[in-house]
Design a protein around this motif. Structure first.
Motif, mmCIF file in Angstrom:
data_model
loop_
_atom_site.group_PDB
_atom_site.id
_atom_site.type_symbol
_atom_site.label_atom_id
_atom_site.label_comp_id
_atom_site.label_asym_id
_atom_site.label_seq_id
_atom_site.Cartn_x
_atom_site.Cartn_y
_atom_site.Cartn_z
ATOM 1 N N ASP A 18 5.431 26.609 25.836
ATOM 2 C CA ASP A 18 6.248 26.126 26.953
ATOM 3 C C ASP A 18 5.504 25.192 27.904
ATOM 4 N N LEU A 19 4.222 24.989 27.688
ATOM 5 C CA LEU A 19 3.447 24.153 28.611
ATOM 6 C C LEU A 19 4.009 22.739 28.725
ATOM 7 N N GLY A 20 4.432 22.177 27.620
ATOM 8 C CA GLY A 20 4.993 20.825 27.647
ATOM 9 C C GLY A 20 6.204 20.726 28.562
ATOM 10 N N ASP A 21 7.075 21.726 28.497
ATOM 11 C CA ASP A 21 8.258 21.734 29.360
ATOM 12 C C ASP A 21 7.871 21.868 30.828
ATOM 13 N N ARG A 22 6.876 22.676 31.095
ATOM 14 C CA ARG A 22 6.424 22.858 32.479
ATOM 15 C C ARG A 22 5.875 21.544 33.041
ATOM 16 N N VAL A 23 5.103 20.855 32.228
ATOM 17 C CA VAL A 23 4.524 19.583 32.672
ATOM 18 C C VAL A 23 5.614 18.521 32.808
ATOM 19 N N GLU A 24 6.606 18.545 31.936
ATOM 20 C CA GLU A 24 7.738 17.619 32.075
ATOM 21 C C GLU A 24 8.450 17.828 33.405
ATOM 22 N N GLY A 25 8.573 19.077 33.811
ATOM 23 C CA GLY A 25 9.185 19.374 35.104
ATOM 24 C C GLY A 25 8.390 18.760 36.244
ATOM 25 N N LEU A 26 7.072 18.868 36.168
ATOM 26 C CA LEU A 26 6.217 18.258 37.192
ATOM 27 C C LEU A 26 6.378 16.743 37.191
ATOM 28 N N GLU A 27 6.476 16.187 36.001
ATOM 29 C CA GLU A 27 6.662 14.744 35.871
ATOM 30 C C GLU A 27 7.979 14.306 36.520
ATOM 31 N N GLY A 28 9.003 15.126 36.364
ATOM 32 C CA GLY A 28 10.292 14.830 36.993
ATOM 33 C C GLY A 28 10.196 14.825 38.513
ATOM 34 N N PHE A 29 9.461 15.793 39.068
ATOM 35 C CA PHE A 29 9.279 15.834 40.522
ATOM 36 C C PHE A 29 8.523 14.601 41.010
ATOM 37 N N LEU A 30 7.501 14.200 40.250
ATOM 38 C CA LEU A 30 6.733 13.023 40.644
ATOM 39 C C LEU A 30 7.588 11.764 40.554
ATOM 40 N N SER A 31 8.374 11.646 39.510
ATOM 41 C CA SER A 31 9.263 10.486 39.373
ATOM 42 C C SER A 31 10.269 10.425 40.515
ATOM 43 N N GLU A 32 10.806 11.584 40.869
ATOM 44 C CA GLU A 32 11.749 11.639 41.987
ATOM 45 C C GLU A 32 11.065 11.215 43.287
ATOM 46 N N TYR A 33 9.846 11.686 43.477
ATOM 47 C CA TYR A 33 9.104 11.319 44.685
ATOM 48 C C TYR A 33 8.868 9.810 44.742
ATOM 49 N N LEU A 71 -4.178 18.686 40.463
ATOM 50 C CA LEU A 71 -2.890 18.067 40.776
ATOM 51 C C LEU A 71 -2.294 18.708 42.023
ATOM 52 N N GLU A 72 -2.359 20.017 42.092
ATOM 53 C CA GLU A 72 -1.849 20.742 43.262
ATOM 54 C C GLU A 72 -2.514 20.242 44.545
ATOM 55 N N LEU A 73 -3.837 20.188 44.535
ATOM 56 C CA LEU A 73 -4.569 19.751 45.729
ATOM 57 C C LEU A 73 -4.269 18.300 46.070
ATOM 58 N N SER A 74 -4.138 17.463 45.059
ATOM 59 C CA SER A 74 -3.801 16.059 45.303
ATOM 60 C C SER A 74 -2.420 15.933 45.934
ATOM 61 N N ALA A 75 -1.476 16.736 45.465
ATOM 62 C CA ALA A 75 -0.120 16.693 46.029
ATOM 63 C C ALA A 75 -0.110 17.202 47.467
ATOM 64 N N ARG A 76 -0.988 18.116 47.787
ATOM 65 C CA ARG A 76 -1.051 18.671 49.141
ATOM 66 C C ARG A 76 -1.783 17.725 50.098
ATOM 67 N N GLU A 77 -2.835 17.082 49.597
ATOM 68 C CA GLU A 77 -3.711 16.301 50.475
ATOM 69 C C GLU A 77 -3.367 14.821 50.536
ATOM 70 N N SER A 78 -2.565 14.343 49.595
ATOM 71 C CA SER A 78 -2.296 12.913 49.535
ATOM 72 C C SER A 78 -0.869 12.675 49.063
ATOM 73 N N ASP A 79 -0.291 11.604 49.542
ATOM 74 C CA ASP A 79 1.017 11.219 49.021
ATOM 75 C C ASP A 79 0.893 9.928 48.210
ATOM 76 N N ASP A 80 -0.323 9.655 47.747
ATOM 77 C CA ASP A 80 -0.610 8.466 46.950
ATOM 78 C C ASP A 80 -0.138 8.695 45.516
ATOM 79 N N ALA A 81 0.931 8.022 45.140
ATOM 80 C CA ALA A 81 1.529 8.217 43.818
ATOM 81 C C ALA A 81 0.553 7.890 42.698
#
Length: 97
Positions: A18-33, A71-81
């Motif tokens: 299921d890791l691929g699906d989990r990462v796809e979900g993260l990718e979707g959030f980043l694309s939305e952002y 990735l978690e820390l980058s999302a918390r500390e920066s909004d640099d896509a």
């Protein structure tokens, strides 16, 4: 291997599958952002990466956990896509190998 060990091995196998699906979900959030600038999407990316970092370690995927934590820390500390895309790419590369 006893019954408990067999069940744990099956859970680990399913988690890995299921890791691929989990990462796809993260990718979707980043694309939305990126497309909308939504801070909610950035927060979802952060929370998703946080959950992945914790669960991956629990299921024996320590390397995935380390990269998800970055990735978690980058999302918390920066909004640099660009930084976020680099971290996500590292994660995708890791799970595809």
């Amino acid at each position: 291997m006893n019954e408990l060990e067999q069940k744990l091995a099956e859970l680990n196998k399913r988690y890995g599958a299921d890791l691929g699906d989990r990462v796809e979900g993260l990718e979707g959030f980043l694309s939305e952002y990126v497309s909308s600038g939504s801070k909610i999407a950035l927060e979802k990316l952060y929370k998703g990466a946080h959950a992945l970092a914790g669960s991956a370690k629990t299921f024996g995927f320590a390397d995935v956990s380390v990269v998800a934590k970055k990735l978690e820390l980058s999302a918390r500390e920066s909004d640099d896509a660009e930084i976020l895309f680099v971290r996500l790419s590292e994660l995708k590369k890791l799970i595809s190998s």
